[in-house]
Write an enzyme that holds these catalytic residues in place. Structure first.
Site, PDB file in Angstrom:
ATOM      1  N   ASP A  57       0.812  -1.231   0.000  1.00 37.44           N
ATOM      2  CA  ASP A  57       0.000   0.000   0.000  1.00 37.44           C
ATOM      3  C   ASP A  57       0.841   1.274   0.000  1.00 37.44           C
ATOM      4  O   ASP A  57       0.451   2.284   0.573  1.00 37.44           O
ATOM      5  CB  ASP A  57      -0.959   0.039   1.211  1.00 37.44           C
ATOM      6  CG  ASP A  57      -1.797  -1.208   1.303  1.00 37.44           C
ATOM      7  OD1 ASP A  57      -2.232  -1.687   0.243  1.00 37.44           O
ATOM      8  OD2 ASP A  57      -1.988  -1.716   2.423  1.00 37.44           O
ATOM      9  N   LYS A 105       2.263   2.388  -4.998  1.00 33.88           N
ATOM     10  CA  LYS A 105       3.067   1.951  -6.152  1.00 33.88           C
ATOM     11  C   LYS A 105       2.338   2.194  -7.465  1.00 33.88           C
ATOM     12  O   LYS A 105       2.946   2.438  -8.490  1.00 33.88           O
ATOM     13  CB  LYS A 105       3.394   0.452  -6.043  1.00 33.88           C
ATOM     14  CG  LYS A 105       4.298   0.098  -4.896  1.00 33.88           C
ATOM     15  CD  LYS A 105       4.567  -1.388  -4.837  1.00 33.88           C
ATOM     16  CE  LYS A 105       3.366  -2.228  -4.432  1.00 33.88           C
ATOM     17  NZ  LYS A 105       2.851  -1.954  -3.082  1.00 33.88           N
ATOM     18  N   ARG A 121       3.161 -29.008  -6.004  1.00 32.36           N
ATOM     19  CA  ARG A 121       3.063 -29.522  -7.382  1.00 32.36           C
ATOM     20  C   ARG A 121       1.702 -30.139  -7.718  1.00 32.36           C
ATOM     21  O   ARG A 121       1.592 -31.033  -8.536  1.00 32.36           O
ATOM     22  CB  ARG A 121       4.219 -30.508  -7.666  1.00 32.36           C
ATOM     23  CG  ARG A 121       5.538 -29.773  -7.722  1.00 32.36           C
ATOM     24  CD  ARG A 121       6.686 -30.627  -7.392  1.00 32.36           C
ATOM     25  NE  ARG A 121       6.582 -31.136  -6.025  1.00 32.36           N
ATOM     26  CZ  ARG A 121       7.484 -31.899  -5.444  1.00 32.36           C
ATOM     27  NH1 ARG A 121       8.557 -32.266  -6.123  1.00 32.36           N
ATOM     28  NH2 ARG A 121       7.343 -32.306  -4.218  1.00 32.36           N
ATOM     29  N   GLY A 149      -4.093  -4.095  -4.603  1.00 32.69           N
ATOM     30  CA  GLY A 149      -5.031  -3.055  -5.020  1.00 32.69           C
ATOM     31  C   GLY A 149      -4.238  -1.813  -5.355  1.00 32.69           C
ATOM     32  O   GLY A 149      -3.637  -1.214  -4.482  1.00 32.69           O
ATOM     33  N   HIS A 150      -4.165  -1.483  -6.639  1.00 35.20           N
ATOM     34  CA  HIS A 150      -3.387  -0.321  -7.064  1.00 35.20           C
ATOM     35  C   HIS A 150      -4.326   0.736  -7.623  1.00 35.20           C
ATOM     36  O   HIS A 150      -5.128   0.453  -8.505  1.00 35.20           O
ATOM     37  CB  HIS A 150      -2.353  -0.733  -8.128  1.00 35.20           C
ATOM     38  CG  HIS A 150      -1.316  -1.679  -7.592  1.00 35.20           C
ATOM     39  ND1 HIS A 150      -0.507  -2.450  -8.384  1.00 35.20           N
ATOM     40  CD2 HIS A 150      -0.978  -1.971  -6.326  1.00 35.20           C
ATOM     41  CE1 HIS A 150       0.295  -3.171  -7.619  1.00 35.20           C
ATOM     42  NE2 HIS A 150       0.017  -2.904  -6.365  1.00 35.20           N
ATOM     43  N   ARG A 158      -6.504   0.703   7.680  1.00 35.97           N
ATOM     44  CA  ARG A 158      -5.104   0.320   7.840  1.00 35.97           C
ATOM     45  C   ARG A 158      -4.562   0.825   9.166  1.00 35.97           C
ATOM     46  O   ARG A 158      -4.947   1.901   9.627  1.00 35.97           O
ATOM     47  CB  ARG A 158      -4.269   0.887   6.695  1.00 35.97           C
ATOM     48  CG  ARG A 158      -4.677   0.327   5.352  1.00 35.97           C
ATOM     49  CD  ARG A 158      -3.850   0.927   4.220  1.00 35.97           C
ATOM     50  NE  ARG A 158      -4.326   0.442   2.935  1.00 35.97           N
ATOM     51  CZ  ARG A 158      -4.429   1.199   1.840  1.00 35.97           C
ATOM     52  NH1 ARG A 158      -4.075   2.458   1.858  1.00 35.97           N
ATOM     53  NH2 ARG A 158      -4.881   0.677   0.724  1.00 35.97           N
ATOM     54  N   GLY A 178       0.318  14.278  -3.544  1.00 37.20           N
ATOM     55  CA  GLY A 178      -1.132  14.186  -3.730  1.00 37.20           C
ATOM     56  C   GLY A 178      -1.419  13.070  -4.717  1.00 37.20           C
ATOM     57  O   GLY A 178      -0.511  12.570  -5.380  1.00 37.20           O
ATOM     58  N   GLN A 181       2.229  -5.853  -3.196  1.00 39.17           N
ATOM     59  CA  GLN A 181       2.559  -6.003  -1.762  1.00 39.17           C
ATOM     60  C   GLN A 181       3.871  -5.261  -1.458  1.00 39.17           C
ATOM     61  O   GLN A 181       4.196  -4.311  -2.154  1.00 39.17           O
ATOM     62  CB  GLN A 181       2.634  -7.485  -1.354  1.00 39.17           C
ATOM     63  CG  GLN A 181       1.302  -8.179  -1.293  1.00 39.17           C
ATOM     64  CD  GLN A 181       0.742  -8.560  -2.656  1.00 39.17           C
ATOM     65  OE1 GLN A 181       1.442  -9.121  -3.466  1.00 39.17           O
ATOM     66  NE2 GLN A 181      -0.517  -8.259  -2.893  1.00 39.17           N
TER      67      GLN A 181
END
Ligand code: IMP
Length: 422
Positions: free
Chosen positions: A13, A16, A141, A40-41, A303, A413, A222
């Protein structure tokens, strides 16, 4: 030609999405290399807000080929939903390439994640998107991959085997309903047929791009402190967000990485369980949460917020080999009289400047702070570092000196233009 990696330097978070969107301006490929729809971007452009979970944020640039590489785990049902939303927003998805080696998140992975998280003890606080169980199957596997969808018989046979085990578990251990093989196979083969033309041999695609001198941007999800090996285990995700994960997840050789950008907030946040030495459980934490809109893009969870942990940031810088830092959400700190940054820990009475990745040991670390004066002015209109209030400049200089990496981008911002380049 340049291969750049954008890595989260904290617990995810770090904004990115915005940094990737900006760096994607001169990229020809933007590649997600790890994680799944747990990410979540958010990208804000010209008054529009786009939210990405699986699709690379670089898709907003018309010259970009967006790629979901083999290191990602893909829930095709979630991908369909995301694609539909983006199509409604006018985004062309036809350019998207999906790795044949990527593992599939299937409904039983999600169900297992949910069942495990419903326990009160030992909970990780996952996003419940089935990420852990999918990577576990990959290592065991017994996972199913995108490539399996190209051969319906093989897909059905592998699904039957996996489902037999899972259904036994659901019925006997969790005492819940089994999943139906035929319904599942039909739905996933339907997605497979629909997306078929976009399934790609990603290592070959990217190695050709390297040979042709193209610009490649690798988009991390992440953050470093959530890395399966180097994060605060067991309170981590199940993939490798670190820069080395970009090579594993895409098939690009390590010596081809030119730049590694670490993205860090001007403070720290964490979602889910796990240690967080600089956490603020007071009104200063609330102030940061409200100004920073610190609620999850994927789960909506509030968060946890705290001061910047420079011990952790330097650990991330060394582990990833950051060549540049991007500091985001600096504007959130305006209005606080004094800022604190963690420069060391006290662990069982001893002083240390080393990060302690073991989750249980980190929980015993107390932060040792340096106090820095805050600034009162809003800074969303600043476009040059020299325009920032002197105390904001001092704050940034302190980070650079401690971490030993130059800050090349400062975000003040959410909008694209609210950015200071160095
Ligand atoms: P999982 O990745 O859903 O298994 O969750 C494992 C841990 O990683 C939990 O603490 C999650 O809150 C955290 N996590 C996973 N994805 C993200 C993300 O994109 N941002 C922040 N935290 C995340």
């Amino acid at each position: 030609m340049a291969v750049r990696v954008v890595v989260g330097a904290q617990w995810g978070d770090e904004a990115k999405g915005k940094v990737v969107d900006l760096l994607a301006q001169d990229a020809e490929f933007v590649v997600r290399y790890a994680g799944g729809s747990n990410a979540g971007h958010t990208v804000c452009t010209d008054g529009h807000t786009f939210k990405f979970h699986l699709i690379p944020s670089g898709i907003l640039h018309p010259q970009v080929t967006p790629v979901i590489a083999d290191g990602v785990v893909i829930d095709l049902r979630a991908l369909e939903a995301e694609v539909n939303t983006l199509r409604e927003q006018g985004i062309d998805i036809g350019r998207l390439r999906i790795g044949l080696g990527a593992h599939l998140v299937l409904p039983y992975h999600r169900r297992l994640d949910e069942l495990e998280e419903a326990r009160t003890e030992g909970r990780i606080g996952t996003t419940r998107r089935g990420i852990g169980p999918t990577y576990a199957d990959k290592a065991a596997r017994i996972g199913l991959r995108i490539a399996d969808l190209l051969d319906p018989d093989r897909f059905r046979a592998r699904l039957r085997r996996a489902l037999e085990q899972r259904n036994a578990l659901f019925q006997r251990v969790y005492e819940t309903e089994p999943l139906d093989l035929e319904a599942l196979a039909a739905e996933w083969l339907h997605y497979g047929a629909r997306w078929r033309d976009q399934f790609t041999d990603v290592p070959a695609l990217l190695q050709d791009a390297l040979a042709a001198g193209k610009n490649i941007l690798m988009e991390g999800a992440q953050g470093t402190l959530l890395d399966l090996d180097y994060g605060t285990y067991p309170y981590v995700t199940s993939s490798h967000p670190v820069a080395a994960g970009a090579c594993l997840g895409t098939g690009i050789p390590p010596r081809c990485l030119d730049e590694v950008w670490g993205v860090a907030k001007a403070y720290t946040t964490r979602v889910g369980e796990g240690p967080f030495p600089t956490e603020l459980a007071d009104e200063q934490g609330d102030y940061i949460r409200e100004r920073g809109r610190e609620y999850g893009t994927t789960t909506g969870r509030a968060r946890r917020c705290g001061w910047l942990d420079l011990v952790a940031l330097r650990y991330a810088a060394r582990l990833n080999g950051f060549t540049a830092l991007a500091i985001t959400l600096l504007d959130v700190l305006s209005g606080l009289p004094t800022l604190r940054v963690c420069v060391a820990y006290r662990l069982d009475g001893a002083y240390t400047e080393r990060f302690v990745a073991d989750g249980f040991t980190l929980a015993r670390c107390e932060p040792i702070y340096e106090e820095l004066p805050g600034w009162q002015e809003e800074i969303g209109d600043c476009r040059h570092r020299e325009e920032l209030p002197p105390n904001a400049q001092r704050y940034l200089a302190f980070i650079e000196r401690y971490v030993g990496v130059p800050i090349r981008l400062i975000s003040v911002g959410p909008a694209r233009e609210q950015t200071i380049w160095q």
